[in-house]
Design an enzyme around this catalytic site. Structure first.
Site, short mmCIF file in Angstrom:
data_model
loop_
_atom_site.label_atom_id
_atom_site.label_comp_id
_atom_site.label_asym_id
_atom_site.label_seq_id
_atom_site.Cartn_x
_atom_site.Cartn_y
_atom_site.Cartn_z
N GLY A 1 2.34 2.91 2.33
CA GLY A 1 3.57 2.82 3.13
C GLY A 1 4.66 2.12 2.34
N GLY B 1 -10.66 0.33 6.59
CA GLY B 1 -10.49 1.35 5.54
C GLY B 1 -9.55 2.46 5.91
N GLY C 1 0.82 -1.20 0.00
CA GLY C 1 0.00 0.00 0.00
C GLY C 1 0.85 1.25 0.00
N THR D 1 -4.28 -3.20 -1.29
CA THR D 1 -4.86 -2.90 0.01
C THR D 1 -6.38 -3.00 -0.07
OG1 THR D 1 -5.36 -1.24 1.70
CG2 THR D 1 -4.71 -0.38 -0.40
N ILE D 2 -6.96 -3.54 0.97
CA ILE D 2 -8.43 -3.56 1.01
C ILE D 2 -8.97 -2.14 1.09
CG2 ILE D 2 -8.56 -5.84 2.07
CD1 ILE D 2 -9.31 -4.38 4.73
N ASP D 3 -8.15 -1.18 1.56
CA ASP D 3 -8.63 0.19 1.81
C ASP D 3 -8.89 0.97 0.51
OD1 ASP D 3 -8.11 -0.50 4.43
OD2 ASP D 3 -6.18 0.54 4.50
O1 F6P Z 1 -4.57 -1.18 5.59
C1 F6P Z 1 -5.32 -2.34 5.74
C2 F6P Z 1 -5.91 -2.41 7.13
O2 F6P Z 1 -6.67 -3.59 7.22
C3 F6P Z 1 -6.73 -1.20 7.55
O3 F6P Z 1 -8.02 -1.20 7.00
C4 F6P Z 1 -6.68 -1.33 9.04
O4 F6P Z 1 -6.83 -0.05 9.66
C5 F6P Z 1 -5.31 -1.87 9.29
O5 F6P Z 1 -4.88 -2.48 8.10
C6 F6P Z 1 -5.24 -2.87 10.42
O6 F6P Z 1 -3.92 -3.23 10.61
P1 F6P Z 1 -3.46 -4.44 11.55
O7 F6P Z 1 -3.82 -5.71 10.86
O8 F6P Z 1 -2.00 -4.27 11.66
O9 F6P Z 1 -4.19 -4.30 12.85
#
Ligand code: F6P
Length: 366
Positions: A121, A187, A119, A142-144
């Site tokens: 980052g 998201g 994504g 990314t799902i976002d």
């Molecule tokens: O960027 C993808 C995502 O699933 C976001 O929607 C969510 O805020 C974040 O990652 C959650 O991250 P983690 O799995 O590290 O808690």
């Protein structure tokens, strides 16, 4: 035709999402079949690049993984070589610049190009690696759906399908018990999943980061439905939606992550407010990582394959410093400089918001 670039590294960075294995498969098979290249799978994202963990990907390893969720390479959102965490003597997190180690490993492995699937980052790190002389090709995942310069990221379609099914299922129990159901979706700072998932599931209220809402507006909609015939209400709230006072609901701060802020919990706050503000019984469901796990949809498998093959062609023909993107139906390389520095959030004049308003969906602002 003979090509010079023959050793291609591939890694998956950041949070996982459905379709990663489809990209790994497409990159590897295309590089091997069309260019006779060797593909090196770097383990756990940029962590593997810093710590020297990799193995050569055999055809056998990438065969039969198109429909498999997750990533066979492993991933991490704590591996930024310029912001590399380790635990200090007192148990505190210490951040170090490990970029020379990462660059050293890439050199030692003889990488001619690196395909970085991730994504925003990951694209930021990819750009820094490019500046340091690595031939990088980005692939937007990314799902976002918040990566700039591409119309869509893979993984998003699967997440939306999960949200749609969840709202469908929760609506039947909400209807039986005449309840309000709040569904919290992921998201990050963008409302794409809430908007598309909410509209596809027929949510009555959608709350998302891009549209400030008031409690009065939400309560009015809920009360109207609970007392006006339907007697159940579906509320879809994005984890990044800001409360009426402008605050985000943060679950945890973690300095080791590329983005230290871990969102979560807004669904419970909204549910509590609705129940006390309207007197109607309310429940909350947090969909969480269900949106990221499991098999990709057909649409995401196709997109992963298109992105992966395009990235392999770039890597093997010396086209680097780019991210492959979907634009107006075509896969095109875009300079990494166009990708980093801004998130692609939902424009408030998006036609789907207007369409949703036309069918009676409340965004909490009117
Ligand atoms: O960027 C993808 C995502 O699933 C976001 O929607 C969510 O805020 C974040 O990652 C959650 O991250 P983690 O799995 O590290 O808690």
């Amino acid at each position: 035709m003979e090509y010079q670039q023959r050793r291609i590294g591939v890694l998956t960075g950041g949070g996982d999402c459905p379709g990663l294995n489809g990209v790994i498969r497409a990159v590897t098979k295309t590089a091997q079949n069309e260019y006779g290249a060797t593909v090196i799978g770097i383990e756990d994202g940029f962590e593997g690049l810093v710590e020297g963990r990799m193995h050569e990907l055999a055809h056998r390893e990438v065969s039969g993984i198109l429909g498999l969720g997750g990533t066979i390479l492993g991933s991490s959102n704590r591996g930024d070589p310029w912001h590399y965490p380790s635990e200090g003597a007192n148990g505190r997190v210490e951040i170090h610049d490990m970029s020379q180690k990462a660059l050293g490993n890439a050199g030692q492995w003889g990488l001619d190009a690196l395909v970085a699937i991730g994504g925003d980052g990951t694209m930021h790190i990819a750009r820094r690696l490019r500046d340091a002389g690595i031939a990088v090709i980005g692939v937007p995942k990314t799902i976002d759906n918040d990566v700039a310069a591409t119309d869509v990221t893979f993984g998003f379609d699967t997440a939306v399908a999960v949200v749609c099914e969840a709202i469908d299922r929760l609506a039947t129990t909400a209807s039986s018990h005449h309840r309000v159901m709040v569904v919290e979706v992921m998201g990050r700072y963008a409302g794409w999943i809430a908007l598309m998932g909410g509209v596809s599931g027929g949510a009555d209220v959608i709350l998302m980061p891009e549209i400030p809402f008031t409690w009065e507006s939400v309560f009015r909609k809920v009360h109207g439905r609970q007392t006006g015939g339907k007697r159940f209400t579906m509320v879809c709230v994005a984890e990044g939606a800001k409360l009426p006072d402008g605050a985000e609901v943060v679950q945890q701060m973690d300095a080791r992550r590329t983005d230290a802020k871990r969102l979560g919990g807004v669904g419970a706050v909204v549910a509590q407010a609705i129940e006390s503000g309207t007197g109607h019984e309310t429940r909350v469901t947090v969909l969480g990582h269900l949106q990221r796990g499991g098999s990709p949809t057909a649409c995401d498998r196709v997109l992963a394959t298109r992105f992966g093959t395009a990235a392999a062609h770039c890597a093997c023909t010396g086209q680097a410093g780019v991210m492959v993107a979907l634009r107006n139906g075509s896969i095109v390389p875009v300079p990494l400089d166009e990708v980093t520095g801004s998130l692609r959030t939902v424009p408030v004049d998006h036609d789907l918001i207007a369409a949703a308003r036309s069918v009676g969906t409340c965004f909490g602002d009117q």
